[in-house]
Structures are given as C-alpha cells and as structure tokens.
Design a protein around this motif. Structure first.
Motif, PDB file in Angstrom:
ATOM      1  N   TYR A   1       0.815  -1.218   0.000  1.00  0.00           N
ATOM      2  CA  TYR A   1       0.000   0.000   0.000  1.00  0.00           C
ATOM      3  C   TYR A   1       0.851   1.272   0.000  1.00  0.00           C
ATOM      4  CZ  TYR A   1      -3.857  -3.133   1.062  1.00  0.00           C
ATOM      5  OH  TYR A   1      -4.797  -4.143   1.011  1.00  0.00           O
TER       6      TYR A   1
ATOM      7  N   ALA B   1     -11.089   6.450   8.180  1.00  0.00           N
ATOM      8  CA  ALA B   1     -10.846   5.035   7.882  1.00  0.00           C
ATOM      9  C   ALA B   1     -11.533   4.631   6.582  1.00  0.00           C
ATOM     10  CB  ALA B   1     -11.325   4.168   9.037  1.00  0.00           C
ATOM     11  N   GLU B   2     -12.764   5.078   6.385  1.00  0.00           N
ATOM     12  CA  GLU B   2     -13.499   4.728   5.175  1.00  0.00           C
ATOM     13  C   GLU B   2     -12.830   5.315   3.932  1.00  0.00           C
ATOM     14  OE1 GLU B   2     -17.379   6.149   6.089  1.00  0.00           O
ATOM     15  OE2 GLU B   2     -17.820   4.516   7.513  1.00  0.00           O
TER      16      GLU B   2
ATOM     17  N   VAL C   1      -9.674   3.187   3.173  1.00  0.00           N
ATOM     18  CA  VAL C   1      -9.994   1.905   2.534  1.00  0.00           C
ATOM     19  C   VAL C   1     -10.269   2.102   1.046  1.00  0.00           C
ATOM     20  CG1 VAL C   1     -11.743   0.085   2.414  1.00  0.00           C
ATOM     21  CG2 VAL C   1     -10.755   0.717   4.613  1.00  0.00           C
ATOM     22  N   ARG C   2     -10.952   3.195   0.697  1.00  0.00           N
ATOM     23  CA  ARG C   2     -11.212   3.466  -0.731  1.00  0.00           C
ATOM     24  C   ARG C   2      -9.905   3.707  -1.481  1.00  0.00           C
ATOM     25  NH1 ARG C   2     -15.746   6.334   1.365  1.00  0.00           N
ATOM     26  NH2 ARG C   2     -14.645   8.330   1.219  1.00  0.00           N
TER      27      ARG C   2
ATOM     28  N   MET D   1      -6.961   2.438  -0.535  1.00  0.00           N
ATOM     29  CA  MET D   1      -6.206   1.181  -0.498  1.00  0.00           C
ATOM     30  C   MET D   1      -6.526   0.301  -1.697  1.00  0.00           C
ATOM     31  SD  MET D   1      -6.467   0.347   3.580  1.00  0.00           S
ATOM     32  CE  MET D   1      -5.877  -1.345   3.493  1.00  0.00           C
TER      33      MET D   1
ATOM     34  N   GLU E   1     -13.423  -6.807   0.418  1.00  0.00           N
ATOM     35  CA  GLU E   1     -13.684  -5.726   1.372  1.00  0.00           C
ATOM     36  C   GLU E   1     -13.275  -6.152   2.785  1.00  0.00           C
ATOM     37  OE1 GLU E   1     -17.752  -4.604   0.908  1.00  0.00           O
ATOM     38  OE2 GLU E   1     -17.335  -3.327  -0.825  1.00  0.00           O
TER      39      GLU E   1
ATOM     40  N   LEU F   1      -9.534  -5.805   2.977  1.00  0.00           N
ATOM     41  CA  LEU F   1      -9.086  -4.415   3.126  1.00  0.00           C
ATOM     42  C   LEU F   1      -9.206  -3.945   4.575  1.00  0.00           C
ATOM     43  CD1 LEU F   1     -10.688  -2.894  -0.091  1.00  0.00           C
ATOM     44  CD2 LEU F   1      -8.236  -3.060   0.382  1.00  0.00           C
ATOM     45  N   TRP F   2     -10.326  -4.244   5.207  1.00  0.00           N
ATOM     46  CA  TRP F   2     -10.500  -3.815   6.595  1.00  0.00           C
ATOM     47  C   TRP F   2      -9.570  -4.585   7.534  1.00  0.00           C
ATOM     48  CZ3 TRP F   2     -12.820   0.512   8.016  1.00  0.00           C
ATOM     49  CH2 TRP F   2     -13.726   1.114   7.130  1.00  0.00           C
TER      50      TRP F   2
ATOM     51  N   HIS G   1      -6.576  -5.553   6.685  1.00  0.00           N
ATOM     52  CA  HIS G   1      -5.278  -4.905   6.476  1.00  0.00           C
ATOM     53  C   HIS G   1      -5.204  -3.575   7.221  1.00  0.00           C
ATOM     54  CE1 HIS G   1      -4.329  -7.231   2.482  1.00  0.00           C
ATOM     55  NE2 HIS G   1      -4.367  -8.003   3.548  1.00  0.00           N
ATOM     56  N   LEU G   2      -6.294  -2.805   7.168  1.00  0.00           N
ATOM     57  CA  LEU G   2      -6.325  -1.522   7.881  1.00  0.00           C
ATOM     58  C   LEU G   2      -6.139  -1.742   9.380  1.00  0.00           C
ATOM     59  CD1 LEU G   2      -6.776   1.549   7.893  1.00  0.00           C
ATOM     60  CD2 LEU G   2      -9.236   1.090   8.097  1.00  0.00           C
TER      61      LEU G   2
ATOM     62  N   TRP H   1     -15.974  -1.123  13.324  1.00  0.00           N
ATOM     63  CA  TRP H   1     -15.500  -1.911  12.188  1.00  0.00           C
ATOM     64  C   TRP H   1     -16.686  -2.562  11.468  1.00  0.00           C
ATOM     65  CZ3 TRP H   1     -10.491  -1.565  10.824  1.00  0.00           C
ATOM     66  CH2 TRP H   1      -9.615  -1.052  11.779  1.00  0.00           C
TER      67      TRP H   1
END
Length: 202
Positions: A20, A44-45, A48-49, A51, A65, A68-69, A71-72, A84
């Motif tokens: 990333y 955070a949202e 993610v977009r 990422m 999806e 991705l979360w 990974h975050l 979350w």
C-alpha cells in the motif's frame, strides 16, 4: 552518509503492508490520532477506498472488502478505535506463515534417486501383485518410466539390460523381463544446450 533534509527508506520503520505504500501508512497513523470517533470513522473509510486503488487485483476476490478492513486493522497496530464494518478479530492470521509441506512418504529417504519415490513404490507393489494382465501392464509402465529416468539422469548405461536387471533386483526377483518379447517405447535423450544457437553466416 546523513544529509540534512533527506529521508531514506532504510532509515524509516519497515512497512507492515508494503503493497500500500508509505503514504497510506501515514494516513493510517494519522487516523489513529484523531480525537473523535466520528472523524476516525470517516478517515478510515476514505483510507480503505484509497487502499483498493493501490492493490486493484484484490477486487477479484469475493471477500476483498473484508481483506481491506483486516489490512487496515493490522496497519493501525490494532489501535484504531472505530466501528469496524467487518469482524477483524482473525486479521492476524494473514501474517501467519504457512506450515511447510511434508515430503512425500513421510520424509523417508529415497534410496534410488535416479528413479524416484514413485518407482520405488511401483517395485513394492509389483512384489505383492499376482501374475496376470494387470501386473503385466504395470510392469510395462514401470519399465518404460525407468528407461526414461535413466535417459534423463544420464545415469551410465541406459540400455534395456540395465532396466531388466534393476527391475529384477528391486522386486527381489519377482519380475523377470523377457527382452526377447518385451518392447520398450521409443526414448530419446534430451540434448544438452549451451545456450541459443547462432546462425552461421553465409
């Protein structure tokens, strides 16, 4: 050599998710420090977009999806306090290394490396098989594979007598190949090459 104003990657903290990039990691670090949960959630949202634009191939997975979360969550060192949208309790499994695959046969030593374990197993099977068409077919398959193996390994003599001798030896004399009747498949040795051939000049 240290030069004032220059920041080298070798001097920075290693990235947990290098795919990333460092800018995304900085955004995650910033999101953790935001004072209100609402701000952290919105940040955070957005992250993610971004990422998914860095690793677009993730979209090919049905559960991208969730990934991705996960990974975050890991990139925030589990410090990001938000609501979350997915269960991230098992995210750390992503970082786990797979167990090494066991060797065939339980890791036991291969006695005949030029033939390999499968041929060894064939020898054991042939020892126990009764005479008949099924055994004759397995003898044919085994003998031809043995000859191909000898060719590929360049293991000294690769003539028919060598195959017949080894077949009898490693089956404790149970299989005696009659070379007057048995016909091997055509086997050609692969010629060694020292690189691409150059065309001769006319």
């Amino acid at each position: 050599m240290d030069i004032e104003g220059l920041d080298y990657n070798t001097q920075r903290e290693p990235l947990l998710m290098p795919e990333y990039g460092r800018e995304i990691q900085k955004m995650v670090d910033y999101a953790v420090t935001l004072p209100s949960k609402q701000e952290r959630q919105r940040c955070a949202e957005t992250i993610v977009r971004l990422m998914v634009t860095k690793v677009p191939q993730l979209r090919e997975n049905a559960d991208y999806e969730q990934t991705l979360w996960d990974h975050l969550y890991l990139m925030s060192h589990k410090q990001l306090d938000i609501d979350w949208p997915y269960d991230v309790s098992e995210a750390e499994k992503i970082l786990g290394k797979p167990q090494p695959m066991p060797l065939p046969g339980g890791g036991t030593h291969v006695r005949l490396r030029h033939y390999g374990r499968l041929i060894e197993e064939m020898f054991e099977k042939l020892k126990a098989m009764p005479e008949g068409e099924e055994r004759d077919e397995l003898v044919r398959i085994t003998a031809n594979q043995m000859k191909r193996d000898l060719v590929n390994w360049g293991h000294g003599s690769m003539d028919d007598e060598r195959v017949a001798s080894d077949l009898a030896r490693f089956t404790d004399g149970k299989i005696q190949l009659n070379l007057n009747e048995f016909r091997f498949d055509k086997t050609a040795a692969t010629p060694a090459t020292d690189g691409p051939r150059r065309k001769k000049r006319k």
